[in-house]
Design an enzyme around this catalytic site. Structure first.
Site, PDB file in Angstrom:
ATOM      1  N   GLY A  17     -25.315   9.958 -24.603  1.00 59.28           N
ATOM      2  CA  GLY A  17     -25.794   8.975 -23.754  1.00 59.28           C
ATOM      3  C   GLY A  17     -26.736   9.435 -22.250  1.00 59.28           C
ATOM      4  O   GLY A  17     -27.394   9.716 -22.253  1.00 59.28           O
ATOM      5  N   MET A  26     -18.369   7.975 -12.859  1.00 61.67           N
ATOM      6  CA  MET A  26     -17.651   8.479 -14.267  1.00 61.67           C
ATOM      7  C   MET A  26     -17.968  10.052 -14.273  1.00 61.67           C
ATOM      8  O   MET A  26     -17.522  10.534 -13.502  1.00 61.67           O
ATOM      9  CB  MET A  26     -19.230   8.195 -15.110  1.00 61.67           C
ATOM     10  CG  MET A  26     -19.587   6.486 -15.148  1.00 61.67           C
ATOM     11  SD  MET A  26     -20.552   6.290 -16.313  1.00 61.67           S
ATOM     12  CE  MET A  26     -20.707   4.854 -17.157  1.00 61.67           C
ATOM     13  N   ARG A  44     -16.413  11.364 -17.399  1.00 64.59           N
ATOM     14  CA  ARG A  44     -15.238  11.956 -18.455  1.00 64.59           C
ATOM     15  C   ARG A  44     -15.005  12.892 -17.988  1.00 64.59           C
ATOM     16  O   ARG A  44     -13.707  12.926 -17.017  1.00 64.59           O
ATOM     17  CB  ARG A  44     -16.174  12.648 -19.842  1.00 64.59           C
ATOM     18  CG  ARG A  44     -17.264  11.213 -20.684  1.00 64.59           C
ATOM     19  CD  ARG A  44     -17.165  12.114 -21.849  1.00 64.59           C
ATOM     20  NE  ARG A  44     -15.772  12.410 -22.792  1.00 64.59           N
ATOM     21  CZ  ARG A  44     -15.373  10.810 -22.930  1.00 64.59           C
ATOM     22  NH1 ARG A  44     -15.787   9.827 -23.179  1.00 64.59           N
ATOM     23  NH2 ARG A  44     -13.869  10.998 -23.667  1.00 64.59           N
ATOM     24  N   GLY A  97     -20.824   8.219 -31.406  1.00 62.60           N
ATOM     25  CA  GLY A  97     -20.140   9.205 -31.819  1.00 62.60           C
ATOM     26  C   GLY A  97     -20.032   8.983 -32.951  1.00 62.60           C
ATOM     27  O   GLY A  97     -20.100   8.261 -34.008  1.00 62.60           O
ATOM     28  N   GLY A 151     -25.958  16.501 -24.327  1.00 63.59           N
ATOM     29  CA  GLY A 151     -25.459  16.806 -23.620  1.00 63.59           C
ATOM     30  C   GLY A 151     -24.748  17.954 -24.656  1.00 63.59           C
ATOM     31  O   GLY A 151     -25.152  18.158 -25.441  1.00 63.59           O
ATOM     32  N   ILE A 159     -24.650  13.749 -16.894  1.00 61.61           N
ATOM     33  CA  ILE A 159     -24.356  12.556 -15.251  1.00 61.61           C
ATOM     34  C   ILE A 159     -23.028  13.796 -15.349  1.00 61.61           C
ATOM     35  O   ILE A 159     -22.813  13.707 -14.437  1.00 61.61           O
ATOM     36  CB  ILE A 159     -24.532  11.182 -15.268  1.00 61.61           C
ATOM     37  CG1 ILE A 159     -23.079  10.524 -16.286  1.00 61.61           C
ATOM     38  CG2 ILE A 159     -26.003  10.615 -15.689  1.00 61.61           C
ATOM     39  CD1 ILE A 159     -23.133   9.391 -15.946  1.00 61.61           C
ATOM     40  N   ASP A 160     -22.811  14.390 -16.547  1.00 63.65           N
ATOM     41  CA  ASP A 160     -21.218  14.883 -15.806  1.00 63.65           C
ATOM     42  C   ASP A 160     -22.075  15.746 -15.500  1.00 63.65           C
ATOM     43  O   ASP A 160     -21.099  16.396 -14.976  1.00 63.65           O
ATOM     44  CB  ASP A 160     -20.443  14.878 -17.792  1.00 63.65           C
ATOM     45  CG  ASP A 160     -20.353  12.765 -17.749  1.00 63.65           C
ATOM     46  OD1 ASP A 160     -20.852  11.974 -17.049  1.00 63.65           O
ATOM     47  OD2 ASP A 160     -19.928  12.596 -19.098  1.00 63.65           O
TER      48      ASP A 160
HETATM   49  O1  F6P Z   1     -21.116  11.281 -21.368  1.00 72.22           O
HETATM   50  C1  F6P Z   1     -22.363  10.119 -20.207  1.00 72.22           C
HETATM   51  C2  F6P Z   1     -21.180   8.892 -19.667  1.00 72.22           C
HETATM   52  O2  F6P Z   1     -22.146   7.673 -18.872  1.00 72.22           O
HETATM   53  C3  F6P Z   1     -19.719   9.473 -19.049  1.00 72.22           C
HETATM   54  O3  F6P Z   1     -19.668   9.632 -17.576  1.00 72.22           O
HETATM   55  C4  F6P Z   1     -18.666   8.275 -19.431  1.00 72.22           C
HETATM   56  O4  F6P Z   1     -17.883   8.446 -19.533  1.00 72.22           O
HETATM   57  C5  F6P Z   1     -19.230   7.790 -20.665  1.00 72.22           C
HETATM   58  O5  F6P Z   1     -21.183   8.104 -21.044  1.00 72.22           O
HETATM   59  C6  F6P Z   1     -20.131   6.110 -21.481  1.00 72.22           C
HETATM   60  O6  F6P Z   1     -20.041   6.252 -22.406  1.00 72.22           O
HETATM   61  P1  F6P Z   1     -20.885   4.469 -22.694  1.00 72.22           P
HETATM   62  O7  F6P Z   1     -22.047   4.477 -23.172  1.00 72.22           O
HETATM   63  O8  F6P Z   1     -20.330   4.806 -24.330  1.00 72.22           O
HETATM   64  O9  F6P Z   1     -20.225   3.746 -22.384  1.00 72.22           O
END
Ligand code: F6P
Length: 365
Positions: free
Chosen positions: A14, A179, A181, A81, A111, A136-137
């Site tokens: 991300g 956010m 996770r 993924g 990350g 950001i996590d």
């Molecule tokens: O890992 C960063 C993050 O922004 C998480 O906080 C969030 O759950 C996820 O990515 C969202 O990912 P996507 O861009 O696939 O919606």
């Protein structure tokens, strides 16, 4: 390792604020040493797909352009993924791609998940790499902080600052879903900075009754509004996740727990009406803070220094405000960094009156 002449850089996972500041730091530092920098587009896709997707980067890409001051990734990123099994199948393409470009090493900005995936690609394909943590996590292990975390905290804090204005106009408790996770770093930092009354994180169980008790206490003090921060990764009170969505490889996609909390509190608490604000991807695209820009420069330069000294399979880390580096396999082995329940962040939250879930009794020795 022979003398470096060409390196690649890619961003993976991300996006977040500060990625372009990292790319600028790497390009400026490397080109001053006479190296050529290949920007690999869309994460590992740029090397595994054909035709190869890349661009030779020079300081001109980042001087007198807004790019290094913006969030997002100039190079694009890959966040769809990837299963470790597909890494095996694609690693030949990956290695052939890197060799076709003549890369002596690769800098990977990612990350914890990306460090795992891309270091596997590199092992299998025989490519040398150095990692730079971003998320950001803030759940990448070993490092105290990752690029992008501070900006995301700032976005959430500013949201809380503006939410109190509307909350007090309407006697409301506003829930801000953030956010992060499975880690509560973003929620807890933002809740402390934004002086929330309640903060719910995946690491600590909570009770709706305790939230309501806290809201009643707030009302008794004469305040007619309250702020609740909820990490997207928390479960319902009964232990189930609100959303059952999954990504292409079966990982959970979070979102929606704020509305669940709002419904429950509205139903059981007469003191406040509730409303929900979900910041979503704006947390990834705030204006990079000075802290993130400085971290980006320090990480980027250390990554180049490591490559110059012949040290690879390392990830740069921030430890007690000093830049260090760590073996990537060790980083991957540790896995996701979650909140340390004994940390003084937790103490600071509780001691300033915030409800952050039930106290977990400590085991007697
Ligand atoms: O890992 C960063 C993050 O922004 C998480 O906080 C969030 O759950 C996820 O990515 C969202 O990912 P996507 O861009 O696939 O919606």
């Amino acid at each position: 390792m022979g003398k470096i002449k060409k390196i690649g850089i890619l961003t993976s996972g991300g996006d977040c604020a500060g990625l372009n500041a990292v790319i600028r730091a790497v390009v400026n530092c490397a080109t001053r040493k006479g190296w050529t920098v290949y920007g690999i587009r869309f994460g590992t896709d740029g090397l595994t797909s054909r035709p190869l997707q890349y661009e030779i980067l020079t300081p001109e890409n980042f001087s007198d352009t807004p790019w290094p001051r913006l969030s997002g990734s100039y190079l694009g990123s890959l966040n769809s993924g990837v299963k470790l099994e597909s890494v095996k199948n694609l690693s030949k393409n990956f290695g052939d791609g890197a060799r076709e470009l003549g890369l002596d090493a690769l800098i990977v900005v990612g990350g914890d998940g990306s460090m795992n995936i891309v270091s596997n690609y590199c092992h299998l394909a025989g490519i040398k790499m150095v990692g730079i943590p971003k998320t950001i996590d803030n759940d990448t292990p070993i490092t105290d902080s990752s690029v992008g975390f501070d900006t995301a905290c700032q976005v959430c804090t500013e949201a809380l600052d503006s939410l109190i204005l509307t909350a007090r106009s309407h006697n409301r408790a506003i829930i801000l879903e953030v956010m992060g996770r499975d880690a509560g770093h973003l929620a807890l930092h933002s809740a402390i900075a934004g002086m929330a009354d309640v903060c719910l994180v995946p690491e600590i169980p909570y009770k709706i009754d305790s939230i309501i008790k806290k809201l009643k206490e707030v009302k008794k003090t004469g305040r007619n509004y309250a702020l609740i921060v909820a990490a997207e990764g928390i479960k319902r009170e009964d232990g189930r996740h609100v959303s059952s969505s999954q990504n292409k490889i079966g990982e959970k996609v979070y979102g929606g727990v704020g509305q669940y909390l709002s419904d429950e509190i509205n139903r059981r608490c007469k003191e406040f009406q509730t409303r929900v604000t979900t910041l979503g991807h704006t947390q990834r695209s705030g204006n990079p803070t000075s802290t993130d820009r400085v971290l980006a420069a320090r990480f980027g330069v250390r990554a180049i220094e490591l490559l110059e000294a012949g040290h690879t399979n390392r990830m740069v880390v921030l430890k007690s405000n000093t830049i260090k580096d760590y073996d990537i396999d060790e980083v991957v082995k540790v896995g996701t960094k979650r909140l340390d329940l004994k940390s003084d962040y937790i103490t600071a939250a509780r001691a300033t009156g915030m409800y952050i879930g039930e106290e977990i009794p400590t085991k007697k020795a």
